[in-house]
Design a protein around this motif. Structure first.
Motif: not given
Ligand code: SF4
Length: 65
Positions: A10-16, A55-56, A60
């Motif tokens: 995870c890169v913490g994009s937060g979209s999920c 998820c980029p 997930i």
């Protein structure tokens, strides 16, 4: 439906977490994903699958119907 996340990826994009806050949250310490439930109810399955698809970094994984 079962959900797992790979916090190392995870890169913490937060979209999920934005898309499905009942299933995903972000760790306030590092921004990485925190799974709120491994077994979302059927009303959340479509949104959860979409979150996995978007998820980029493919952190997930969704299994089952
Ligand atoms: S969408 Fe993917 S990279 Fe972004 S916070 Fe969620 S698991 Fe992490």
């Amino acid at each position: 439906m079962r959900v797992t996340v790979d916090r190392g990826r995870c890169v913490g994009s937060g979209s999920c977490a934005l898309a499905v806050p009942d299933v995903f949250d972000q760790d306030p310490r590092d921004g990485r994903v925190v799974l709120r439930t491994q077994a979302p109810g059927p009303q959340l399955s479509e949104a959860t699958q979409e979150a996995a698809d978007f998820c980029p970094v493919s952190a997930i994984t969704v299994t089952g119907a």
